[in-house]
Write a protein that holds these residues in place. Structure first.
Motif, PDB file in Angstrom:
ATOM      1  N   PHE A 130     -40.043 -21.975  -0.176  1.00 24.81           N
ATOM      2  CA  PHE A 130     -41.084 -20.940   0.527  1.00 24.81           C
ATOM      3  C   PHE A 130     -41.566 -21.824   2.011  1.00 24.81           C
ATOM      4  O   PHE A 130     -42.029 -22.312   1.811  1.00 24.81           O
ATOM      5  CB  PHE A 130     -41.503 -19.753   0.030  1.00 24.81           C
ATOM      6  N   VAL A 155     -42.081 -24.331  -5.074  1.00 26.95           N
ATOM      7  CA  VAL A 155     -42.939 -23.036  -5.982  1.00 26.95           C
ATOM      8  C   VAL A 155     -42.378 -23.093  -7.328  1.00 26.95           C
ATOM      9  O   VAL A 155     -42.620 -22.594  -8.310  1.00 26.95           O
ATOM     10  CB  VAL A 155     -42.885 -21.939  -5.506  1.00 26.95           C
ATOM     11  N   ASN A 205     -51.808 -18.074 -12.999  1.00 31.15           N
ATOM     12  CA  ASN A 205     -51.453 -17.470 -11.732  1.00 31.15           C
ATOM     13  C   ASN A 205     -51.704 -18.517 -10.901  1.00 31.15           C
ATOM     14  O   ASN A 205     -51.480 -19.740 -10.167  1.00 31.15           O
ATOM     15  CB  ASN A 205     -52.506 -16.625 -11.660  1.00 31.15           C
ATOM     16  N   GLY A 206     -49.952 -18.040 -10.210  1.00 31.20           N
ATOM     17  CA  GLY A 206     -49.148 -18.556  -9.540  1.00 31.20           C
ATOM     18  C   GLY A 206     -47.844 -19.416  -9.724  1.00 31.20           C
ATOM     19  O   GLY A 206     -47.882 -20.927  -8.947  1.00 31.20           O
ATOM     20  N   ALA A 207     -48.177 -19.600 -10.920  1.00 33.12           N
ATOM     21  CA  ALA A 207     -46.948 -20.578 -11.757  1.00 33.12           C
ATOM     22  C   ALA A 207     -45.478 -20.299 -11.255  1.00 33.12           C
ATOM     23  O   ALA A 207     -44.637 -21.546 -11.799  1.00 33.12           O
ATOM     24  CB  ALA A 207     -47.571 -20.563 -13.441  1.00 33.12           C
ATOM     25  N   GLY A 208     -45.395 -19.682 -10.870  1.00 30.14           N
ATOM     26  CA  GLY A 208     -43.885 -19.495 -10.536  1.00 30.14           C
ATOM     27  C   GLY A 208     -42.521 -18.219 -11.895  1.00 30.14           C
ATOM     28  O   GLY A 208     -41.791 -18.252 -11.504  1.00 30.14           O
ATOM     29  N   LYS A 209     -43.535 -17.489 -12.135  1.00 32.49           N
ATOM     30  CA  LYS A 209     -43.219 -16.727 -13.352  1.00 32.49           C
ATOM     31  C   LYS A 209     -42.746 -15.423 -12.392  1.00 32.49           C
ATOM     32  O   LYS A 209     -41.155 -15.508 -12.405  1.00 32.49           O
ATOM     33  CB  LYS A 209     -44.002 -16.061 -14.176  1.00 32.49           C
ATOM     34  N   SER A 210     -42.885 -14.932 -11.859  1.00 35.36           N
ATOM     35  CA  SER A 210     -42.715 -13.826 -11.406  1.00 35.36           C
ATOM     36  C   SER A 210     -40.916 -14.714  -9.942  1.00 35.36           C
ATOM     37  O   SER A 210     -39.999 -14.042  -9.755  1.00 35.36           O
ATOM     38  CB  SER A 210     -43.096 -12.685 -10.036  1.00 35.36           C
ATOM     39  N   THR A 211     -42.034 -15.611  -9.700  1.00 36.44           N
ATOM     40  CA  THR A 211     -40.491 -16.457  -8.847  1.00 36.44           C
ATOM     41  C   THR A 211     -39.557 -15.948  -9.372  1.00 36.44           C
ATOM     42  O   THR A 211     -38.026 -16.104  -9.323  1.00 36.44           O
ATOM     43  CB  THR A 211     -41.146 -17.231  -7.825  1.00 36.44           C
ATOM     44  N   GLN A 223     -43.705  -6.341 -11.353  1.00 36.42           N
ATOM     45  CA  GLN A 223     -45.026  -6.754 -11.260  1.00 36.42           C
ATOM     46  C   GLN A 223     -45.860  -5.466 -10.655  1.00 36.42           C
ATOM     47  O   GLN A 223     -46.594  -4.439 -11.272  1.00 36.42           O
ATOM     48  CB  GLN A 223     -45.506  -8.298 -11.397  1.00 36.42           C
ATOM     49  N   HIS A 231     -50.166 -12.340 -19.279  1.00 40.68           N
ATOM     50  CA  HIS A 231     -50.788 -12.698 -19.422  1.00 40.68           C
ATOM     51  C   HIS A 231     -52.384 -11.859 -21.465  1.00 40.68           C
ATOM     52  O   HIS A 231     -52.891 -13.134 -21.102  1.00 40.68           O
ATOM     53  CB  HIS A 231     -52.278 -12.778 -18.502  1.00 40.68           C
ATOM     54  N   ASN A 235     -47.583 -12.844   0.280  1.00 49.48           N
ATOM     55  CA  ASN A 235     -46.847 -14.187  -0.353  1.00 49.48           C
ATOM     56  C   ASN A 235     -47.863 -14.795  -0.977  1.00 49.48           C
ATOM     57  O   ASN A 235     -47.521 -16.142  -1.632  1.00 49.48           O
ATOM     58  CB  ASN A 235     -46.598 -14.533   0.821  1.00 49.48           C
ATOM     59  N   SER A 288     -49.401 -14.837  -5.576  1.00 45.12           N
ATOM     60  CA  SER A 288     -48.865 -14.203  -6.788  1.00 45.12           C
ATOM     61  C   SER A 288     -49.534 -13.341  -7.236  1.00 45.12           C
ATOM     62  O   SER A 288     -50.372 -12.812  -7.280  1.00 45.12           O
ATOM     63  CB  SER A 288     -48.601 -15.246  -7.879  1.00 45.12           C
ATOM     64  N   GLY A 346     -51.450 -12.188  -9.437  1.00 44.30           N
ATOM     65  CA  GLY A 346     -52.733 -12.856 -10.144  1.00 44.30           C
ATOM     66  C   GLY A 346     -54.049 -12.934  -8.965  1.00 44.30           C
ATOM     67  O   GLY A 346     -55.373 -12.996  -9.661  1.00 44.30           O
TER      68      GLY A 346
HETATM   69  N1  LIG Z   1     -42.854 -15.304   0.112  1.00 47.50           N
HETATM   70  C1  LIG Z   1     -43.462 -15.619  -1.079  1.00 47.50           C
HETATM   71  N2  LIG Z   1     -44.215 -17.110   0.567  1.00 47.50           N
HETATM   72  C2  LIG Z   1     -44.819 -17.961  -0.056  1.00 47.50           C
HETATM   73  N3  LIG Z   1     -44.900 -18.158  -0.747  1.00 47.50           N
HETATM   74  C3  LIG Z   1     -44.762 -17.774  -1.825  1.00 47.50           C
HETATM   75  C4  LIG Z   1     -43.796 -16.535  -2.134  1.00 47.50           C
HETATM   76  N4  LIG Z   1     -43.899 -15.822  -3.270  1.00 47.50           N
HETATM   77  C5  LIG Z   1     -44.106 -16.475  -4.038  1.00 47.50           C
HETATM   78  N5  LIG Z   1     -45.313 -17.744  -2.992  1.00 47.50           N
HETATM   79  C6  LIG Z   1     -45.960 -18.426  -4.076  1.00 47.50           C
HETATM   80  O1  LIG Z   1     -44.972 -19.016  -4.887  1.00 47.50           O
HETATM   81  C7  LIG Z   1     -46.347 -19.346  -6.280  1.00 47.50           C
HETATM   82  C8  LIG Z   1     -45.817 -18.625  -7.475  1.00 47.50           C
HETATM   83  O2  LIG Z   1     -45.599 -17.302  -7.419  1.00 47.50           O
HETATM   84  P1  LIG Z   1     -45.454 -16.281  -8.984  1.00 47.50           P
HETATM   85  O3  LIG Z   1     -45.703 -14.868  -7.583  1.00 47.50           O
HETATM   86  O4  LIG Z   1     -44.016 -16.536  -8.735  1.00 47.50           O
HETATM   87  O5  LIG Z   1     -46.281 -16.871  -9.651  1.00 47.50           O
HETATM   88  P2  LIG Z   1     -46.564 -15.989 -10.893  1.00 47.50           P
HETATM   89  O6  LIG Z   1     -46.841 -16.981 -11.864  1.00 47.50           O
HETATM   90  O7  LIG Z   1     -45.750 -14.689 -11.084  1.00 47.50           O
HETATM   91  O8  LIG Z   1     -48.482 -15.504 -10.838  1.00 47.50           O
HETATM   92  P3  LIG Z   1     -49.150 -14.004 -11.873  1.00 47.50           P
HETATM   93  O9  LIG Z   1     -49.192 -14.234 -12.863  1.00 47.50           O
HETATM   94  O10 LIG Z   1     -50.190 -14.379 -10.454  1.00 47.50           O
HETATM   95  O11 LIG Z   1     -47.980 -13.153 -11.236  1.00 47.50           O
HETATM   96  C9  LIG Z   1     -47.498 -18.575  -5.803  1.00 47.50           C
HETATM   97  O12 LIG Z   1     -48.370 -19.360  -5.139  1.00 47.50           O
HETATM   98  C10 LIG Z   1     -47.445 -18.185  -3.882  1.00 47.50           C
HETATM   99  O13 LIG Z   1     -48.360 -18.043  -3.528  1.00 47.50           O
END
Ligand SMILES: Nc1ncnc2c1ncn2[C@@H]1O[C@H](COP(=O)(O)OP(=O)(O)OP(=O)(O)O)[C@@H](O)[C@H]1O
Ligand SMILES: [Mg+2]
Lengths: 498, 322
Positions: free
Chosen positions: A15, A20, A40-46, A87, A200, A395, A397, A399
């Motif tokens: 991004f 990420v 949180n923010g590890a990138g799972k949802s991404t 999510q 989690h 932007n 995550s 959590g």
């Molecule tokens: N649209 C975006 N623009 C910029 N950064 C982003 C965007 N979407 C996600 N990120 C960043 O990417 C990283 C991973 O986000 P992601 O949502 O995949 O985390 P996650 O593992 O699902 O966390 P959680 O357990 O909190 O849901 C985060 O640090 C987030 O700030």
């Protein structure tokens, strides 16, 4: 025929040139339940947003059933049989339940008209399968967060898909619904559906998943069979180091009664509830979905109209007609509905943190420096991972959004703190920090009302727990010998008595 | 970190500012007359009257509303201002009374809109469509569909006056833009306006009095209408009950939108309104210089508004990534 359904090769996502997700190459086997865990923010949802066509990867490719696929959008993923429980809810608030479930895929009669009756019947069946009490014709706006979650699940399982992705579906569900959901997952798996499950709640992951993938800071750490990973080991790999005791030590509160509620009633939802919390005490509220815990909190805050009852803070009776009255009296509230009622996703991190407490920063001009300073405090304290303090909350995550929402509630410097699902979607490490902080606030004299559907955390945090059922206090448990069974007996009405 | 820009400008302003620069260059190529100071000041003066109203309109739109009544409200208040000036003899005190009366009347009219929208729970579009008809009709009735003409030379002189060579209306426009920009970006009220427009439920849970915040946006707009009405009526030293300030609602809304504030609310900029108003003025000016029919100017204005929304949507999408 190979037994691999999905193969990702070198998937990366950036991004605005921040990486990420970094070079993820894995295989998802047909008919397995694959868990994904990570901070949180590890990138799972991404990662799963890429699998379901919402994001396109910056690099890398995806093979589905042996064929290379380009998932340009969510519709393309849906066509090859991928369905997603996201999510964050993706429901149209002004439509009702069945309209949401069939949105864009409406059933039609032979005459080409909408088959309302068919859709309602189908929705009713889905809800029965999920064991959820949700009226197919109810407007989404009137549903609780747990009920909305059920609608999202129903929407995803409406047609049998080949790959079902679930991003933290259980954060607001109670044991009862979770059991039903897991039974359903196992049934689907028996029919050959492949499931990706993010959570989690490591205990759940361990009980329902065949294999687990661990992500940390966007990188692949490991992918192993669940049997090979003890819960402690999962946590250790997520965080990258050893975690000590998760709950802070309990303390019996000896202080004055700081918060008292007498016979509070909300028509049809809360039936004349009374309780008191001492200064320094964390009083737990357990119960099944629909037990009225959230409604009770909202009634105290002046969000719901109360038909009877009195509320006292520090011995003084309050007249609460709107949230501002409650805040002025020193009551802070964290809603369970993060995106619906907790945070403004288009606002920057610091603007969310100071949303309720803004008066402390404006005299009369807002001091941006002060806002940022305080925000940095919470960012450090809860390890909030954000691209920057100026980043819009959408932007972050899930959590991390939750942590910001909590920071917002705490920043009013309250005397009474009401938290509803405070650690919803928060990772083990951050949970530990949040528990410690709430304990610290209580030790400083706050009265805390702790609502959670996670029994483990209510039991870990509270000396005394009120178990609610159908709007009343079905029972109260206290002391060192609280068991999960006892709470559930009260919650389900097998045992009665206060 | 987003870089902070000087003069309280935001990144949202960059697009419209860029458009302004392009137009500026195009206009100066198209006509040598364009760059003359008198022409530039004239453009500014022409857009000031609806621009001032646009400043208030920005608050209404950011909070998720709309106000269609501003044009006829301007005519109505302008007419009353002239009646006050005539009635009190046209001297200094008469003019002072006209100023105060116009602003109070504007505030009350705005409050009327605001109460109907918030407490009455009627859609803003409908309420202000109604008051738009009401104010115009009242003006026509009081003025017998004719003109309100002031007997005071002093009032007319005020309307034509300049300070340091710059017309008074332009000064007022810029000073108000400065003040309201501060209100939007640096005060609690401004933050809450954005919060209410972004997510009403979250704002309510955050103990924000959403009705009061919304209502005040209409009051602010009403006061701006009052100011604009005095400036406009004194410049002509008269008000024509049927066509004074006609289409001001369109010009005000256009300035807001072209300046980079989305109609969906939740965020926006006050300086953008100034930029948007100037863009509209420059386009009109250029069309005049190229002697395009006055009847076609509306077409161009309409196209520019639509284009502005398209461009903003594109840039919002690329900002969110995905
Ligand atoms: N649209 C975006 N623009 C910029 N950064 C982003 C965007 N979407 C996600 N990120 C960043 O990417 C990283 C991973 O986000 P992601 O949502 O995949 O985390 P996650 O593992 O699902 O966390 P959680 O357990 O909190 O849901 C985060 O640090 C987030 O700030
Ligand atoms: Mg996530």
């Amino acid at each position: 025929m190979s037994d691999v359904l999905v193969r990702t090769s070198g998937i990366s996502k950036e991004f605005s040139s921040v990486r990420v997700l970094d070079d993820i190459s894995i295989e998802i086997r047909k008919g397995e339940i694959l868990g994904i865990i990570g901070e949180n923010g590890a990138g799972k949802s991404t990662f799963i947003k890429i699998l379901s066509g919402i994001y396109t990867p910056t690099q890398g490719s995806i093979e589905f059933d042996g064929r290379r696929v380009e998932l340009r959008d969510a519709a393309a993923a849906k066509r090859i049989g991928v369905s997603l429980i996201p999510q964050e809810f993706n429901l149209v608030e002004t439509l009702n339940v069945y309209e949401n479930i069939f949105l864009g895929e409406e059933l039609r009669t032979r005459g080409g008209l909408l088959d309302r009756r068919g859709m309602i019947a189908h929705t009713r069946e889905l809800m029965k399968e999920l064991g959820a009490a949700v009226d197919p014709s109810a407007s989404i706006r009137t549903l609780s967060v747990a009920q909305k979650q059920m609608v999202e699940i129903a929407k995803a399982i409406k047609i049998e898909s080949r790959l079902l992705i679930m991003d933290e579906p259980t954060t607001v569900l109670t044991v009862h619904e979770i059991d039903i959901l897991f039974a359903l997952m196992r049934r689907l798996k028996g029919k050959g559906v492949t499931i990706v499950y993010i959570s989690h709640k490591l205990k759940e992951v361990r009980s329902v998943c065949d294999r687990v993938m661990v992500l940390r800071d966007g990188r692949f750490i490991c992918l192993e069979t669940t049997d090979a990973l003890e819960i402690d080991e999962m946590a250790r790999r997520m965080v990258g180091r050893e975690l000590n005791q998760i709950f802070p030590p309990k303390r019996k509160a000896e202080g004055e009664v700081a918060f008292r509620v007498e016979g509070l009633a909300v028509p049809g939802l809360v039936a004349g509830l009374s309780f008191e919390i001492r200064s320094g005490e964390i009083l737990g509220f357990a119960g099944l979905i629909g037990a009225g815990r959230t409604e009770l909190a909202e009634a105290i805050m002046g969000i719901r109209r109360v038909s009877a009852g009195r509320i006292f803070v520090g011995g003084r009776e309050l007249r609460i007609r709107k949230p501002a009255d409650a805040v002025k009296a020193g009551i802070a509230y964290l809603s369970e509905d993060r995106q619906g009622a907790g945070i403004i996703t288009s606002f920057a991190v610091h603007k969310n943190v100071t949303l309720v407490s803004l008066g402390d920063y404006a005299r009369p001009l807002i001091s941006r420096a002060k806002e940022l300073e305080k925000t940095r405090f919470y960012v450090d304290r809860f390890e909030i991972k954000a691209p920057s303090l100026d980043a819009r909350l959408e932007n972050l995550s899930g959590g991390n959004q939750q942590k910001v929402s909590l920071a917002k509630s705490l920043d009013t410097d309250p005397k009474v703190l009401i938290v509803d699902e405070p650690t919803r979607g928060v990772d083990v490490k951050a949970k530990h920090d949040i528990y410690a902080f709430i304990r610290e606030l209580a030790d400083r004299g706050l009265a805390v009302m702790f609502i959670s559907s996670e029994l483990e955390e209510v039991m870990g945090m509270c000396e005394r727990i009120v178990v609610m059922r159908e709007g009343r206090a079905a029972g109260q448990v206290e002391g060192g010998h609280i068991t999960e069974e006892e709470i559930m007996y009260y919650a389900m009405g097998i045992k009665e008595g206060v | 970190m987003r870089k902070s820009l000087p003069f309280g400008l935001k990144t949202e302003n960059l697009l419209s500012l860029g458009a302004l620069v392009v137009l500026f260059v195009l206009s100066s190529i198209a006509s040598p007359y364009f760059l003359q100071l008198r022409n530039l000041l004239n453009i500014l003066k022409q857009v000031s009257f609806s621009g001032i109203i646009g400043l208030g309109m920005a608050f209404v739109i950011i909070a998720g509303g709309i106000d269609l009544s501003v044009g006829s409200m301007t005519a109505f208040i302008g007419a009353i201002a002239i009646l006050i000036v005539n009635w009190l003899g046209g001297g200094f005190w008469a003019i002072a009374a006209a100023w105060i009366g116009a602003m109070i009347l504007g505030a009350v009219a705005g409050l009327f809109n605001g109460i109907l929208v918030t407490k009455g729970r009627v859609a803003a579009f409908i309420v202000t469509l109604g008051t738009m008809a009401i104010f115009r009709s009242l003006t026509l009735y009081i003025g017998n569909a004719g003109q309100f003409i002031s007997n005071s030379d002093a009032y007319g002189n005020m309307g034509m006056s300049s300070v340091l060579g710059v017309p008074t209306a332009v000064w007022v426009f810029f000073i108000l833009a400065f003040l309201l920009s501060g209100l939007l970006n640096r005060t609690r009220y401004g933050r809450y306006v954005c919060a209410v427009g972004s997510n009403e439920k979250v704002a309510a849970y955050a103990a924000i009095d959403i009705d009061k915040i919304r209502m005040l946006t209409y009051v602010i707009t009403g006061v701006m209408v009052g100011v604009s009405a005095v400036l406009l009526s004194s410049r002509m030293n008269s008000v024509n009950s049927s066509d004074t300030a006609a289409n001001f609602e369109m010009d005000a809304i256009a300035a807001v939108v072209i300046g980079g504030t989305p109609m969906t609310g939740g965020r926006g900029t006050v300086w953008g309104v100034v930029i948007g108003a100037v863009i509209i003025g420059m386009i009109n000016n250029m069309l005049n210089m190229l002697s395009v029919s006055a009847y076609l100017q509306g077409t161009v204005k309409g196209l520019v508004i639509i284009a502005a929304v398209f461009i903003q949507r594109g840039s919002a999408r690329s900002r969110n990534g995905g």
